[in-house]
Design a protein around this motif. Structure first.
Motif, PDB file in Angstrom:
ATOM      1  N   LEU A   1       2.318   1.810  -3.369  1.00  0.00           N
ATOM      2  CA  LEU A   1       1.298   2.330  -4.270  1.00  0.00           C
ATOM      3  C   LEU A   1       1.093   3.829  -4.027  1.00  0.00           C
ATOM      4  O   LEU A   1       1.025   4.618  -4.970  1.00  0.00           O
ATOM      5  CB  LEU A   1      -0.021   1.569  -4.046  1.00  0.00           C
ATOM      6  N   GLU A   2       1.044   4.207  -2.741  1.00  0.00           N
ATOM      7  CA  GLU A   2       0.860   5.626  -2.402  1.00  0.00           C
ATOM      8  C   GLU A   2       2.002   6.477  -2.967  1.00  0.00           C
ATOM      9  O   GLU A   2       1.783   7.536  -3.530  1.00  0.00           O
ATOM     10  CB  GLU A   2       0.795   5.807  -0.884  1.00  0.00           C
TER      11      GLU A   2
ATOM     12  N   THR B   1       3.513   9.963  -9.622  1.00  0.00           N
ATOM     13  CA  THR B   1       2.764  10.176 -10.865  1.00  0.00           C
ATOM     14  C   THR B   1       2.183  11.577 -10.892  1.00  0.00           C
ATOM     15  O   THR B   1       2.270  12.285 -11.892  1.00  0.00           O
ATOM     16  CB  THR B   1       1.627   9.131 -10.994  1.00  0.00           C
ATOM     17  N   VAL B   2       1.616  12.000  -9.760  1.00  0.00           N
ATOM     18  CA  VAL B   2       1.048  13.345  -9.669  1.00  0.00           C
ATOM     19  C   VAL B   2       2.140  14.391  -9.911  1.00  0.00           C
ATOM     20  O   VAL B   2       1.966  15.341 -10.667  1.00  0.00           O
ATOM     21  CB  VAL B   2       0.380  13.568  -8.289  1.00  0.00           C
TER      22      VAL B   2
ATOM     23  N   ASP C   1       3.214  14.472 -13.440  1.00  0.00           N
ATOM     24  CA  ASP C   1       2.159  15.105 -14.218  1.00  0.00           C
ATOM     25  C   ASP C   1       2.249  16.629 -14.082  1.00  0.00           C
ATOM     26  O   ASP C   1       2.111  17.357 -15.051  1.00  0.00           O
ATOM     27  CB  ASP C   1       0.798  14.597 -13.733  1.00  0.00           C
TER      28      ASP C   1
ATOM     29  N   ARG D   1       0.832  -1.210   0.000  1.00  0.00           N
ATOM     30  CA  ARG D   1       0.000   0.000   0.000  1.00  0.00           C
ATOM     31  C   ARG D   1       0.864   1.256   0.000  1.00  0.00           C
ATOM     32  O   ARG D   1       0.611   2.208  -0.730  1.00  0.00           O
ATOM     33  CB  ARG D   1      -0.934  -0.002   1.210  1.00  0.00           C
TER      34      ARG D   1
ATOM     35  N   LYS E   1       3.976   5.661  -5.435  1.00  0.00           N
ATOM     36  CA  LYS E   1       3.886   5.645  -6.896  1.00  0.00           C
ATOM     37  C   LYS E   1       2.879   6.692  -7.369  1.00  0.00           C
ATOM     38  O   LYS E   1       3.136   7.448  -8.295  1.00  0.00           O
ATOM     39  CB  LYS E   1       3.441   4.258  -7.369  1.00  0.00           C
ATOM     40  N   GLU E   2       1.721   6.715  -6.681  1.00  0.00           N
ATOM     41  CA  GLU E   2       0.686   7.677  -7.064  1.00  0.00           C
ATOM     42  C   GLU E   2       1.181   9.098  -6.885  1.00  0.00           C
ATOM     43  O   GLU E   2       0.962   9.958  -7.725  1.00  0.00           O
ATOM     44  CB  GLU E   2      -0.590   7.454  -6.223  1.00  0.00           C
ATOM     45  N   ARG E   3       1.899   9.317  -5.783  1.00  0.00           N
ATOM     46  CA  ARG E   3       2.395  10.665  -5.509  1.00  0.00           C
ATOM     47  C   ARG E   3       3.385  11.094  -6.591  1.00  0.00           C
ATOM     48  O   ARG E   3       3.359  12.230  -7.076  1.00  0.00           O
ATOM     49  CB  ARG E   3       3.064  10.690  -4.141  1.00  0.00           C
TER      50      ARG E   3
END
Length: 250
Positions: A25-26, A32-33, A36, A22, A28-30
């Motif tokens: 994943l967090e 990605t943001v 971006d 988890r 990775k998401e951060r």
């Protein structure tokens, strides 16, 4: 009691694994943001150099975003064909601050042409879509206050245009910008074959040595021009944030 301990350890391991998954994943998401954001910052700026006519007062250009002097449009082709490695993408433009007579509003009219193709460049998707013929892109403040919508027909100095796009808010002079094809702007402003800036994205290098190199490159090809840097602060901020994000992941 052994099987119980074993089961407990297994449950603990599973829990630790799912927690780690988890967390990964967090992160990775951060990231990605952040990436971006970096991409958006790059797109927002798109161009980090402007090539202006040599006799242009730079302070005045910064104040209005429009050059008062012009140079030949084929300067962009001359640069594109010169194989300057440091400058990758070139966009010629003609901009002037004026009154949009039909709307009774002061606007910055920008005539722009798509990226000048380098003859020897590997064909990639162009960096920026020019304004399609017969259309107009309007800045946020204008479409908001005038109630303009995509697909609507308008006139500018007696010439008909269809609204192609309404820009989102940028908090800059772009908000009162009106973008039309370069040819139309040259005709409406009575400046055929002239431009007053070439925006350039200098992708391969950053920093002052790089800027000096680009300046030298451009000066060789177009001696009566000057190169100024744009929007580096926005980029610096985005790069710093991405770096912090990557460190967090490590």
């Amino acid at each position: 009691a052994m099987p119980h301990v074993h089961a407990a350890v297994q449950i603990y391991n599973l829990r630790a694994d799912s927690l780690r998954a988890r967390k990964e994943l967090e992160l990775k998401e951060r990231l990605t943001v952040l990436q971006d954001e970096m991409r958006k910052a790059t797109l927002k700026l798109s161009f980090n150099l402007a090539i202006l006519p040599g006799d242009q007062d730079v302070r005045q250009w910064h104040a209005t975003d429009c050059a008062t002097t012009t140079m030949p449009e084929d300067y962009a082709d001359r640069l594109a064909d010169s194989r300057i490695v440091s400058v990758q993408h070139l966009l010629p433009m003609l901009a002037e601050k004026l009154k949009w007579p039909e709307m009774k509003r002061t606007v910055i009219l920008v005539g722009c042409k798509g990226e000048v193709a380098k003859l020897h460049k590997n064909p990639r998707a162009p960096l920026i879509q020019p304004v399609p013929d017969g259309t107009m892109v309007v800045g946020h403040e204008l479409h908001q206050s005038l109630g303009l919508k995509v697909g609507q027909k308008v006139e500018l100095m007696g010439r008909p245009f269809v609204i192609h796009k309404c820009q989102e808010e940028r908090g800059s002079k772009d908000d009162i910008g009106v973008w039309i094809p370069l040819r139309d702007a040259q005709e409406l402003l009575g400046k055929p074959g002239r431009i007053n800036a070439i925006l350039a994205l200098e992708c391969l290098c950053v920093g002052s040595e790089a800027l000096a190199r680009v300046r030298a490159d451009v000066a060789k090809r177009l001696p009566d021009t000057r190169v100024i840097e744009l929007g580096t602060k926005v980029m610096a901020r985005a790069e710093a944030r991405t770096r912090v994000g990557q460190e967090a992941v490590q």
